[in-house]
Design an enzyme around this catalytic site. Structure first.
Site, mmCIF file in Angstrom:
data_model
loop_
_atom_site.group_PDB
_atom_site.id
_atom_site.type_symbol
_atom_site.label_atom_id
_atom_site.label_comp_id
_atom_site.label_asym_id
_atom_site.label_seq_id
_atom_site.Cartn_x
_atom_site.Cartn_y
_atom_site.Cartn_z
ATOM 1 N N SER A 64 0.848 -1.046 -0.081
ATOM 2 C CA SER A 64 -0.047 0.323 -0.165
ATOM 3 C C SER A 64 0.311 1.496 0.141
ATOM 4 O O SER A 64 2.019 1.212 0.334
ATOM 5 C CB SER A 64 -1.243 -0.085 1.114
ATOM 6 O OG SER A 64 -1.877 -1.002 1.331
HETATM 7 N N1 SAH Z 1 -0.748 -5.039 4.350
HETATM 8 C C1 SAH Z 1 0.022 -5.237 2.649
HETATM 9 C C2 SAH Z 1 -0.287 -4.828 1.694
HETATM 10 C C3 SAH Z 1 -1.541 -6.218 1.824
HETATM 11 S S1 SAH Z 1 -1.954 -6.522 -0.558
HETATM 12 C C4 SAH Z 1 1.862 -4.335 3.246
HETATM 13 O O1 SAH Z 1 1.366 -4.024 3.696
HETATM 14 O O2 SAH Z 1 2.247 -4.633 1.954
HETATM 15 C C5 SAH Z 1 -3.370 -7.122 0.320
HETATM 16 C C6 SAH Z 1 -2.888 -8.316 0.164
HETATM 17 O O3 SAH Z 1 -4.217 -9.405 1.043
HETATM 18 C C7 SAH Z 1 -2.427 -9.783 -0.113
HETATM 19 O O4 SAH Z 1 -1.085 -10.281 -0.198
HETATM 20 C C8 SAH Z 1 -3.585 -10.734 -0.581
HETATM 21 O O5 SAH Z 1 -2.937 -12.068 -0.681
HETATM 22 C C9 SAH Z 1 -3.639 -10.662 1.133
HETATM 23 N N2 SAH Z 1 -5.200 -11.480 1.094
HETATM 24 C C10 SAH Z 1 -6.438 -11.395 0.213
HETATM 25 N N3 SAH Z 1 -7.228 -12.512 0.256
HETATM 26 C C11 SAH Z 1 -6.821 -12.105 1.588
HETATM 27 C C12 SAH Z 1 -7.641 -13.381 2.682
HETATM 28 N N4 SAH Z 1 -8.738 -14.301 2.656
HETATM 29 N N5 SAH Z 1 -6.808 -13.629 3.897
HETATM 30 C C13 SAH Z 1 -5.525 -13.823 4.400
HETATM 31 N N6 SAH Z 1 -4.608 -12.382 2.889
HETATM 32 C C14 SAH Z 1 -5.947 -12.302 1.681
#
Ligand code: SAH
Length: 212
Positions: free
Chosen positions: A60
């Protein structure tokens, strides 16, 4: 630009976008975003923009990380759950604000990479797990704070159930190909209070574990 100048500019951009909480700014000053961004994009690590990471996901934008951390109002004794580890950057920021951080992702390759960075960086209060975050972590909960960094259509029921009374959750809601709303849900004795914070755009919360 020297490292010190780059850091000043990074913090200046955060303040300009409304990140004013001193604890959040100090946490973000301590975490080097460059550690969480690899490859061709490494030289953009200090720009206020989201960047691609592996598995088609994104790290992000720093100001969004700051605004979400600020909205979550994490207290030093809190146990926090983050759903969506991604690069691990947001969890690293939270680790300076909370007593303990659990972070989960559905991609094992992402949780492995994040874990390596946490070990190398000496982040000893973060536990990384590969799990479907839609179900939260019933064994580790309930939590004081929950942060979801992928967009769901509605707040997942198991996450609401794992919030302590007085606890709160910040998450983007809405359809994945539209602008979503960042909302804050607070659990009270009587139920849940909802507050809309700002428009955001996140990758979707996907059910089930990924193959990688
Ligand atoms: N917080 C992160 C960015 C997140 S991007 C950072 O600081 O870099 C969103 C993330 O959510 C992705 O890695 C994706 O794999 C994860 N995601 C999506 N659905 C999910 C689920 N049901 N359970 C766990 N993770 C999930």
């Amino acid at each position: 630009m020297s490292d010190a100048e780059r850091k000043m500019q990074f913090l200046f951009q955060l303040r300009q976008k409304g990140v004013t909480d001193a604890r959040v700014l100090s946490a973000m000053e301590k975490v080097d975003r460059g550690d969480f961004v690899r490859g061709h994009f490494a030289d953009r690590a200090y720009d206020d923009m989201p960047l691609p990471i592996s598995c088609g996901q994104t790290i992000s934008q720093p100001s969004v990380v700051g605004l979400m951390s600020q909205a979550l109002n994490v207290q030093p004794r809190d146990t926090v759950l983050e759903v969506g580890t991604g690069s691990g950057y947001q969890a690293a920021v939270l680790s300076h604000l909370a007593r303990r951080v659990y972070t989960v992702d559905r991609h094992r390759s992402l949780t492995r990479a994040a874990e390596l960075i946490f070990t190398r960086g000496g982040y000893s209060n973060i536990t990384v797990l590969t799990a479907d975050g839609c179900f939260g972590l019933p064994e580790q909960g309930p939590f004081d704070r929950i942060l979801v960094t992928a967009a769901a259509e509605d707040p997942p029921g198991p996450l609401l159930a794992q919030l302590k009374i007085g606890g709160s959750m910040v998450l983007p809601v809405g359809q994945s190909d539209h602008v979503q709303s960042l909302i804050k849900v607070t659990r009270t004795e009587q139920g849940f209070d909802y507050e809309e914070l700002m428009p955001v755009r996140f990758v979707p919360l996907v059910e089930g574990l990924a193959a990688d």
